[in-house]
Design a protein around this motif. Structure first.
Motif: not given
Lengths: 304, 448
Positions: A105-106, B184, B186-188, B190
């Motif tokens: 995550p970014w 993946t 977690l990426g969106y 967050q």
């Protein structure tokens, strides 16, 4: 001034929706889950920044970015992936020549900053109508190549390939490398990641600060993905060749990086395309600071 | 000759040096040798000529002759040579104990009437007692058995360690994949939260603007120009297309986030089930769930490459070790994925009959030649490059299935693919979900 165009590719729609909203204000955002569609957009439209996932059906992100490099050279390329495997990161350097390798995550703020920076550089690139024809070598100036590797075969190949056109210096320890860097700027660095007992990542990460034109090739048997990702973002290494490397491949890469050096020197905007991120590791930051300091003292003593 | 530990010693410890008889003496002379107290223990006496044993005379044989009518008178004066058993039990001194025992046991006669002769390079050395030899053998065997048992125990524990390391290896491979699967969503999630946070602060400002407008209007005494300005500000915010669209999109992003969180929890749940170390734990489980769980864990490896075609029938729950069966299915799916160079299909089917639950896992991979199929379940047999496979995956798979009282078989055709078939018995006692109190059928304890 119109908004810069941002092209996002990911096989997960939710990632695309999420990123689209992040860049909703300030960008013309295009999204697709299909790499072929992305290639079509690159061909037909002016895209400032492309942000691609690595693992996708049909095509890997590094492969898409390689095509993007050929189709639209001015477009800045960023990889955004949740999967850090070594092959992917090597391909992203050697083929994709990515500006940044970002992890999922970014952090929304960080990614915004990186994309904004990339968009500005792309704007400048487009404005200049990038000329990627090999630049004529400036007469009278001999490019200087610094080898930081204890491996004799590395030095041998560099000599055989570039010996007729370049001044080549071979440093076997960090001290020697520093002295050479103090004497004069270098055009190209060919380096292993370990020089004797010294981890030279911090030197590689400082080289762009000494001379943004320097092209950096890493030839090593180390295979640590997170280290490589840092070297992409913080040193903008332009090639990563795992040892043992075949002589032919090595020579070809040396040639193309020498060409790149001439190109970058003749077109300052290309230097910007290799802008590095600040060093993230605190210990390395200290080492790099000391290194710059010592280098400065050495230079003033020599009178460079 | 009473050796403390015959197991450690050779024939030498069994030898009793007895003066041998000459074949030329008269038969009657043998009497005094048999009645000599030094020879009391001997069943037979050796007969030796020129250092070479030519036979034995046993008390039994001797008495038989003398018991005949006028035996003593008729035969007493005749030379011993005529009466000896000239095929005695012979053992060479440097012969291994086991070999000697084998030879003696094979040739001895019942009732036991003779001792054996020990020679060195064919020359007479002494007499050995058969019982001593057998006793020595028995001690040696007991010793061997103890060593074997010890080796077996060691083998068992190292096998356990290997099984564990195979599990850890496949788990390690999976963790890298699962990390991506988690990164993946977690990426969106967050990112969506970050966007939501920013949007929320904008909305807060908007609400504050509305409120001050409201206050101005209620107050009545506010300057006309200020009211107009505030009204314009609020209207501008209301008409901001971007803000409008973002607010609209936010609903979708929130739904996405919840979906993503669900994905993550599912993966974490699967991973937890998967890595459960109390592998012996038996539970009533539906094999379809085990299949789904393994598919989730292995999704990253299958994604982009393998099309999974499921045909899962309603099947009864069975008593089993679910985490072990997860491992079985994951292993089969991993192998299938690795067997497919290009895009391929993975057919997973489950059904049941009166006694068994059946699962088949078939791929459209490159298939295996007969000689590979024959060895596919052998421990340490692998077709993968060194370092990539332990060669234990399918051996363990088979073991787990067998411990559940089931069977696993494979069919394969080169170029067409492989198909594994698993049958597991439906719970053997009447244990069912309906009778919660009833003790459930026990799956055999793990013997690995």
């Amino acid at each position: 001034m119109s908004k810069p165009t941002l092209l996002l590719i990911d096989d997960e729609e939710r990632i695309l929706r999420s990123l689209r909203m992040l860049f909703f204000i300030g960008y013309d955002v295009r999204t697709t889950t299909d790499p072929d569609e992305a290639i079509r957009i690159l061909r037909e439209e002016k895209v400032h920044v492309i942000v691609s996932d690595q693992r996708m059906p049909v095509m890997q992100g590094s492969e898409l970015l390689r095509i993007a490099r050929e189709t639209s050279p001015a477009t800045m390329r960023i990889l955004l992936t949740g999967y850090s495997d070594l092959d992917a990161s090597i391909a992203s350097v050697n083929e994709g020549e990515v500006f940044r390798y970002l992890m999922k995550p970014w952090n929304a703020g960080d990614v915004k900053k990186v994309v904004a920076e990339a968009a500005a550089i792309a704007e400048a690139s487009f404005a200049l109508q990038m000329n990627l024809e090999p630049a004529l070598e400036a007469a009278g100036i001999k490019p200087r190549v610094l080898i930081m590797d204890n491996d004799e075969s590395t030095a041998k190949t560099v000599h055989e390939t570039l010996g007729d056109r370049c001044e080549i210096v071979w440093a076997c320890d960090a001290q020697h490398a520093m002295e050479e860097l103090a004497k004069q700027n270098v055009s190209m660095v060919v380096s292993d990641l370990m020089l004797g007992e010294t981890n030279v990542d911090y030197i590689l990460k400082t080289i762009k600060q000494l001379n943004p034109q320097t092209q950096c090739i890493v030839v090593t048997s180390f295979s640590d993905t997170s280290r490589l990702i840092e070297l992409i973002n913080q040193a903008q290494i332009t090639r990563f060749l795992p040892k043992p490397v075949s002589k032919g491949i090595f020579a070809r890469n040396l040639e193309s990086m020498l060409e790149r050096f001439h190109l970058v020197r003749s077109q300052p905007v290309l230097q910007k395309r290799q802008t590095v991120e600040p060093i993230s590791d605190p210990a390395e930051r200290v080492s790099a600071g000391n290194f710059i300091g010592m280098l400065g003292r050495l230079r003033s003593r020599i009178g460079v | 000759m009473n050796s403390q530990n015959p197991a450690d010693e050779s024939i030498f410890s069994l030898v009793t040096p007895i003066d041998a008889l000459s074949p030329d003496i008269r038969l009657e002379e043998v009497t005094k040798h048999f009645s000599d107290p030094r020879n009391a223990k001997l069943l037979s006496l050796p007969v030796v000529e020129n250092d070479r044993p030519i036979g034995v005379i046993s008390r039994y044989l001797f008495m038989n002759i003398y018991l005949k009518h006028y035996g003593r008178e008729l035969y007493g004066k005749r030379p011993l040579r005529e009466f000896v058993n000239n095929t005695p039990l012979l053992v060479e001194l440097d012969q291994p104990l086991a070999e000697a025992a084998l030879h003696v046991a094979a040739n001895m006669q019942f009732p036991l009437t003779e001792d054996f002769i020990v020679t060195r390079h064919g020359r007479y050395l002494g007499i050995g007692f058969v019982m001593d030899l057998l006793k020595a053998m028995e001690v040696k065997m007991r010793d061997n058995t103890a060593k074997l048992e010890q080796a077996y125990t060691q083998l068992k524990s190292s096998q356990l360690a290997l099984v564990q390391s195979e599990k850890m290896a496949s788990l390690g491979q999976m963790v890298a994949g699962v990390a991506h699967e988690i990164n993946t969503p977690l990426g969106y999630v967050q990112n969506n939260v970050a966007i939501g946070q920013e949007l929320f602060s904008q909305v807060q400002i908007m609400i504050a603007d509305y409120e001050s407008l409201l206050v101005m209007l209620q107050d009545g005494g506010t300057d006309e120009d200020r009211v107009t300005a505030q009204l314009q500000k609020v209207t501008a915010a209301r008409n901001d297309a971007n803000a409008q669209e973002m607010l609209g999109e936010m609903n979708g992003l929130m739904a996405d986030s919840l979906y993503g969180i669900e994905q993550i929890s599912g993966l974490v749940h699967d991973l937890k089930n998967f890595s459960r170390m109390d592998a012996a734990a038996n539970d009533l489980a539906n094999l379809n769930d085990c299949i789904e769980s393994a598919l989730n864990i292995g999704r990253n490896m299958l994604k982009n490459k393998v099309e999974v075609v499921k045909d899962l029938a309603q099947i009864p729950e069975i008593m089993c070790a679910p985490s072990q069966l997860n491992q079985v299915f994951l292993n089969l799916f991993t192998n299938a994925a690795q067997a497919m160079d290009a895009q391929g299909k993975l057919y997973i089917k489950s059904w049941h009959d009166a006694t068994h639950i059946h699962i088949s896992v078939a791929d459209t991979g490159k298939g295996m030649p007969a000689e590979v199929v024959d060895r596919i379940f052998d421990p340490f047999f692998t077709t993968k490059p060194v370092g990539e496979g332990t060669g234990l995956g399918l051996a363990i798979t088979q073991q787990i299935i067998q411990q559940h009282g089931g069977t696993i078989s494979v069919e394969s055709r080169i170029g067409e693919g492989s198909s594994f078939h698993i049958s597991l018995p439906v719970a053997r006692s009447g244990a069912s979900a309906a009778s919660g109190i009833e003790t459930c059928a026990q799956v055999p304890e793990r013997h690995i």
